[in-house]
Design an enzyme around this catalytic site. Structure first.
Site, PDB file in Angstrom:
ATOM      1  N   GLU A 200      -8.076  57.469 -58.023  1.00  0.00           N
ATOM      2  CA  GLU A 200      -8.016  56.036 -57.739  1.00  0.00           C
ATOM      3  C   GLU A 200      -6.967  55.364 -58.604  1.00  0.00           C
ATOM      4  O   GLU A 200      -6.579  55.880 -59.662  1.00  0.00           O
ATOM      5  CB  GLU A 200      -9.371  55.376 -58.030  1.00  0.00           C
ATOM      6  CG  GLU A 200     -10.501  55.838 -57.152  1.00  0.00           C
ATOM      7  CD  GLU A 200     -11.814  55.174 -57.524  1.00  0.00           C
ATOM      8  OE1 GLU A 200     -12.690  55.113 -56.661  1.00  0.00           O
ATOM      9  OE2 GLU A 200     -11.965  54.730 -58.683  1.00  0.00           O
ATOM     10  N   ARG A 292     -31.644  54.133 -58.939  1.00  0.00           N
ATOM     11  CA  ARG A 292     -32.783  54.125 -59.862  1.00  0.00           C
ATOM     12  C   ARG A 292     -32.796  52.803 -60.611  1.00  0.00           C
ATOM     13  O   ARG A 292     -31.909  51.962 -60.434  1.00  0.00           O
ATOM     14  CB  ARG A 292     -32.658  55.266 -60.862  1.00  0.00           C
ATOM     15  CG  ARG A 292     -31.297  55.244 -61.593  1.00  0.00           C
ATOM     16  CD  ARG A 292     -31.211  56.284 -62.677  1.00  0.00           C
ATOM     17  NE  ARG A 292     -29.863  56.480 -63.171  1.00  0.00           N
ATOM     18  CZ  ARG A 292     -29.227  55.689 -64.019  1.00  0.00           C
ATOM     19  NH1 ARG A 292     -29.814  54.582 -64.460  1.00  0.00           N
ATOM     20  NH2 ARG A 292     -28.006  55.962 -64.424  1.00  0.00           N
TER      21      ARG A 292
END
Length: 682
Positions: A200, A292
């Protein structure tokens, strides 16, 4: 709602889940490894079951053992906490197949977000903004190099299956790409068993901003605003705060909507965090989704007033979300600092050892908003989430976190002030900690004015990790006062035990030949830093060269390990713990560690009679190494005494004979008490 759940984790998150479950009337089952048999999370739950040896792969990562315990204990659901098996799709699927409820997202959602490359492809289809880059499956090095050139340097190579900064490299120039790629792939393969990477554009001075999302099984999905997690070391978070400084009213809903779109794209249920990388201009890009509850969830709880663990339990039980997006509001500002057993001066290497002294700032229980709009109740100003107690040991087997320190204020300035005070009140003796580092970080100008990016710590390295220096005289004067207070306690104990009062134990330092003067041989990281102490009727004068500070009005509480007094008419209060030959001092200016090994000869008296061997300070005789009538050589040990938790060996000053030993093992002795009658050889 469930009647019993198993918490498949340890430490502070297990304690955190247990606290909410207890409030809701839900019984809890703890699991533990051998090294955690007496851990705090074990005591926090209603029952506890052994998993296995200390190594996580033989205990907390044993899905089969955890499922077996869940069935045998009668638990209806499993809360995975974070770390360990919390983002393991196979574990989530196995729990569901066993007829139990996994208190987390569906296994398919975990799988969809488990690969960074696959997740980004999915987000691109969902219209979530992405950093320009290559997220494909073709891992040919030549192709990756061409993609990097197309994106434009600098680029970031990142392990597709990774996290925690592993398998990540910043490449500044094309000629460095091949070597960095090979290094990144080796690290990724070793850490995750998968060497796939993505490439990236590297965002200069990036901010790390994440959005808390929540979804239920009834089609509702909301975001609970943002957290700024830009302050990091080794790509791991150090400080988190909510809301993000500088967040505009236009950008907040845009980021929130993008996060909700990401959650809906994978059919998400439960608590999740969508992480974004943001430019200084405010433009943001999807980075990853953590499927989570996050370590930093308390700052979101503080600014919204909702208990996110309660939300998890209610959603997992099939209930709808407790609040709609329109009812959610931000109130005030919250900051979380992660207090770790680590050494910032050694590149934040973890530190292990027993917590021989642990004192935390006063905290109030977390106040939550059970229903309706948040904001009616002001939250506690200081909250501590911890999985350890004084006497526990930080081991090499698990994360070395001691506690999460969370503060709330009406605005960021008040939160910063409260955090500074709270850190000053955090006292740890045993392993090295990052408390002093956190205090400097909170107080540094860049953080104070919210000039944030992921490179802040490295940019401010000289301020945050200064070279060792000689402590100021005020700190050493308070340290001297702590030593004097300890000696006075030992003297009093000796006099009570012997029934004899020794005039040389008087605080005014009375001696037949004049008042006592002595050197205290302190040492700091910067080297020796001794002080001269002159006794006086009303206190002591502590000197270093021409500089002097008068100590008076000293009050010492051994039970609290607290010292109070006046230093040149300025009131002070400090925590003081002498641990072996190290004095730990905790003042409003931060912690200070000093070496202190008092001389064995009787202090302040020169030309002492060799026939008199006296106690260098108040203490207790713990060993006799000779007997009356014995002929001894110069330097031969005669007896050992213990004073202020340190052992001092009394040795023969010359060749000669032991005429008498005046104290037995176990007896207390006062400072200056004659221990041995000794006859030197002519």
């Amino acid at each position: 709602m469930f009647s019993k759940i198993l918490i498949a984790n340890r430490g502070e998150i297990a304690c955190r889940v247990a606290a909410t479950a207890r409030r809701l009337g839900i019984r809890t089952v703890a699991v533990y490894s051998d090294v955690d048999a007496h851990a705090r999370h074990v005591a926090a739950c209603d029952e506890a079951w052994r998993l296995g040896p200390a190594a996580a792969r033989e205990s907390y990562l044993r899905a089969d053992l955890i499922l077996d315990i869940a069935k045998r204990s009668g638990a209806q659901a499993i809360h995975p906490g974070y770390g360990f098996l919390s983002e393991n799709e196979e574990f989530a699927r196995t729990v569901e197949q066993a007829g139990l409820v996994f208190i987390g997202p569906p296994a398919d959602a975990i799988a969809a977000m488990g690969s960074k490359s696959a997740a980004k492809a999915l987000m691109e289809r969902a219209g979530v903004p992405l950093v320009p880059g290559y997220h494909g499956e073709d891992q040919d090095p030549a192709l990756l190099a061409r993609e990097a050139a197309r994106i434009g340097f600098p680029v970031l190579i990142k392990a597709s299956a990774g996290g925690g900064g592993k398998g990540m490299r910043i490449v500044e120039r094309p000629e460095l790409f091949d070597a960095m790629l090979a290094s990144c792939k080796r690290e990724a393969a070793g850490a995750f068993g998968n060497d796939a990477v993505l490439v990236e554009r590297y965002v200069t001075r990036p901010r790390h901003i994440e959005i808390q999302v929540f979804a239920d099984r009834h089609g509702h999905c909301v975001h609970l605003f943002e957290r700024d997690c830009s302050v990091q070391r080794r790509h791991q978070k150090v400080l988190e705060e909510a809301p993000a400084p500088g967040m505009t009213e236009a950008r907040r809903p845009a980021m929130g909507e993008a996060a909700v779109a990401a959650a809906r794209a994978v059919g998400y249920v439960g608590a999740g965090t969508v992480e974004f990388i943001a430019e200084q201009s405010g433009r943001f890009y999807f980075m990853e989704m953590n499927t989570r509850l996050q370590v930093e969830h308390p700052v979101t709880e503080m600014i919204t007033g909702f208990d996110l663990v309660e939300w998890q339990l209610r959603v997992a039980a099939g209930e709808p979300l407790p609040a709609a997006q329109s009812s959610l509001r931000i109130r005030g500002h919250a900051i979380e600092a992660r207090v770790y057993a680590e050494n910032p001066d050694r590149n934040f290497l973890p530190s292990i050892g027993t917590l021989r002294h642990l004192r935390t700032p006063a905290a109030t229980a977390f106040t939550h908003q059970a229903e309706g709009c948040a904001g009616r109740d002001e939250p506690a100003p200081v909250r501590i989430d911890s999985g350890v107690r004084e006497g526990d040991t930080i081991t090499p087997f698990y994360d070395p976190m001691i506690a999460k320190l969370i503060v709330w204020g009406h605005d960021r300035d008040q939160a910063l002030a409260r955090m500074a005070r709270a850190l000053a009140a955090f006292e740890v003796v045993g392993p090295a900690t990052n408390v002093a580092f956190l205090s400097r970080l909170i107080g540094c100008e860049s953080f104070a004015r919210a000039d944030l990016d992921t490179g802040l710590i490295e940019r401010e390295r000289e301020t945050l990790l200064p070279a060792p220096a000689k402590p100021p005289l005020l700190a050493r004067a308070i340290a001297a006062a702590a030593v004097l207070a300890g000696e006075a306690d030992e003297a009093a104990a000796g006099e009570r035990a012997s029934g004899r009062r020794d005039p040389r134990n008087l605080r005014d330092g009375w001696r037949a030949a004049g008042r006592l003067s002595r050197t205290m041989p302190f040492e700091a990281a910067g080297g020796p830093c001794p002080v001269e102490v002159e006794y006086a009727p009303l206190g002591w004068t502590v000197r270093d060269g021409d500089e002097a500070i008068c100590i008076a009005g000293l009050r010492w509480s051994p039970a609290e390990r607290r010292l109070r007094g006046l230093a040149s008419e300025r009131a002070f209060e400090a925590g003081a713990v002498l641990d072996d030959e190290t004095l730990h001092l905790f003042t409003a200016d931060g912690p200070l560690t000093l070496g202190y090994a008092p001389p064995l000869a009787h202090v302040g008296e020169e030309g002492a009679d060799e026939s008199r061997l006296t106690a260098p300070m108040p203490g207790k005789v713990i060993a006799l190494m000779t007997e009356p009538g014995a002929k001894v050589s110069r330097g031969q040990p005669l007896l050992v005494m213990e004073a202020m938790k340190m052992e001092h060996t009394i040795s023969a000053p010359a060749d000669g004979e032991v005429a008498a030993i005046r104290y037995a093992v176990g007896e207390q002795v006062a400072e200056g008490a004659q221990l041995v009658d000794f006859v030197p050889r002519d």
